[in-house]
Design a protein around this motif. Structure first.
Motif, PDB file in Angstrom:
ATOM      1  N   LYS A  26       0.834  -1.201   0.000  1.00 33.29           N
ATOM      2  CA  LYS A  26       0.000   0.000   0.000  1.00 33.29           C
ATOM      3  C   LYS A  26       0.868   1.250   0.000  1.00 33.29           C
ATOM      4  O   LYS A  26       0.589   2.218  -0.710  1.00 33.29           O
ATOM      5  N   GLU A  34       1.064   4.490  -2.752  1.00 34.74           N
ATOM      6  CA  GLU A  34       0.785   5.874  -2.373  1.00 34.74           C
ATOM      7  C   GLU A  34       1.577   6.826  -3.269  1.00 34.74           C
ATOM      8  O   GLU A  34       2.758   6.654  -3.515  1.00 34.74           O
ATOM      9  N   SER A  40     -14.004  -1.062 -10.521  1.00 35.67           N
ATOM     10  CA  SER A  40     -13.310   0.215 -10.659  1.00 35.67           C
ATOM     11  C   SER A  40     -12.799   0.417 -12.085  1.00 35.67           C
ATOM     12  O   SER A  40     -12.562  -0.534 -12.820  1.00 35.67           O
ATOM     13  N   ASP A  72      -9.972   5.222 -10.751  1.00 36.75           N
ATOM     14  CA  ASP A  72     -10.071   4.940  -9.311  1.00 36.75           C
ATOM     15  C   ASP A  72      -9.569   3.553  -8.917  1.00 36.75           C
ATOM     16  O   ASP A  72      -9.674   3.157  -7.755  1.00 36.75           O
ATOM     17  N   VAL A 103      -6.491   2.350  -8.607  1.00 39.65           N
ATOM     18  CA  VAL A 103      -5.364   2.358  -7.669  1.00 39.65           C
ATOM     19  C   VAL A 103      -5.844   2.672  -6.259  1.00 39.65           C
ATOM     20  O   VAL A 103      -5.444   2.019  -5.284  1.00 39.65           O
ATOM     21  N   ASP A 104      -6.738   3.660  -6.130  1.00 41.09           N
ATOM     22  CA  ASP A 104      -7.285   3.985  -4.808  1.00 41.09           C
ATOM     23  C   ASP A 104      -8.074   2.806  -4.245  1.00 41.09           C
ATOM     24  O   ASP A 104      -7.990   2.502  -3.049  1.00 41.09           O
ATOM     25  N   LYS A 160      -5.582   0.314  -2.951  1.00 45.84           N
ATOM     26  CA  LYS A 160      -5.001   0.722  -1.661  1.00 45.84           C
ATOM     27  C   LYS A 160      -5.979   0.448  -0.526  1.00 45.84           C
ATOM     28  O   LYS A 160      -5.583  -0.045   0.534  1.00 45.84           O
ATOM     29  N   ARG A 161      -7.245   0.752  -0.761  1.00 48.97           N
ATOM     30  CA  ARG A 161      -8.247   0.456   0.268  1.00 48.97           C
ATOM     31  C   ARG A 161      -8.349  -1.055   0.481  1.00 48.97           C
ATOM     32  O   ARG A 161      -8.596  -1.517   1.600  1.00 48.97           O
TER      33      ARG A 161
END
Length: 250
Positions: free
Chosen positions: A23, A27, A126, A130, A132-133, A136-137
């Protein structure tokens, strides 16, 4: 069984650390072609594969733990059935007879599994903007839920310790004066084993949901298309246009 719980906790700790590390690498990455290439390479590397292998190993260890616990329960139950009827008089369900007031409530990971399934759905649905976000979540969710499983594994270790203590006590000298206590100890072993089995099954459900999220992340981010600058500019322009449209009050 306790050793298997400890090994599973160790795997879980490593999985949490690795997930958080991935993660961290995600970022700050944008959507330019070089960043997308870096993300795809990360997903195809050893770290993500290690996360999936660790989760699979956790599942295998929990299955082995369940098998050992069931063997123990069956042996004790068989021994109980072979006792003279006079010693079993008044005892119905052995596990229930071996219950104690401070026994924990059964484990329930339904909410946690639902959270992970929702996370997986978000990842699978997704788009480029979105994904990648969402990934990460997803790694955050994996880390959080592994921590939940760790708590249940530690409780299961406590069951194993108490089971060992009860077995040691049970193996002492038998006579008519202590037979009642010995029967109670036999039933207690069955109850402890039953609780361990229930917790282990819930842990396995949670680990399978974790595996689903990890596989979804790897599949989505590995297969991200590498866009050209024009495509990115168009997507960003559309997004800004949508925001601007929503700000019009007249």
């Amino acid at each position: 069984a306790k050793q298997l719980c400890q090994e599973t906790v160790d795997k879980g700790n490593t999985l949490m650390d690795t997930s958080n590390g991935i993660k961290g690498k995600l970022e700050g990455l944008g959507l330019d072609p070089s960043a997308i290439t870096a993300i795809k390479e990360l997903m195809q590397g050893d770290e993500v594969r290690s996360c999936i292998d660790l989760a699979q190993n956790m599942d295998d260890l929990v299955k082995a733990c369940i098998e050992k616990v069931l063997q123990m329960i069956n042996r004790v139950q068989e021994g109980f059935e072979n006792l003279p009827d006079i010693l079993k008089d008044g005892i119905g369900d052995t596990a229930e007879y071996g219950a104690e007031d401070d026994d924990p409530e059964p484990a329930n990971v339904e909410t946690d599994v639902n959270d992970l399934e929702a996370c997986r759905g978000e990842i699978e649905g997704s788009n480029l903007m979105d994904a990648v976000d969402a990934g990460k979540r997803g790694f955050s969710g994996v880390s959080d839920k592994v921590d939940v499983s760790r708590g249940m594994l530690e409780t299961s270790e406590g069951f194993a310790d108490r089971c060992t203590e009860t077995i040691d006590s049970f193996n002492g000298t038998w006579d008519l004066k202590v037979s009642g206590n010995k029967i109670k100890e036999m039933c207690r072993i069955v109850m402890l084993g039953t609780m361990m089995e229930q917790f282990a099954n819930q842990i396995m459900n949670l680990v399978m949901a974790i595996l689903g999220v990890l596989n979804a992340i790897m599949d989505k981010l590995t297969n991200l298309p590498v866009p050209d600058i024009g495509e990115i500019a168009g997507d960003v322009g559309d997004a800004i246009g949508d925001i601007a449209g929503n700000l019009k009050f007249w």
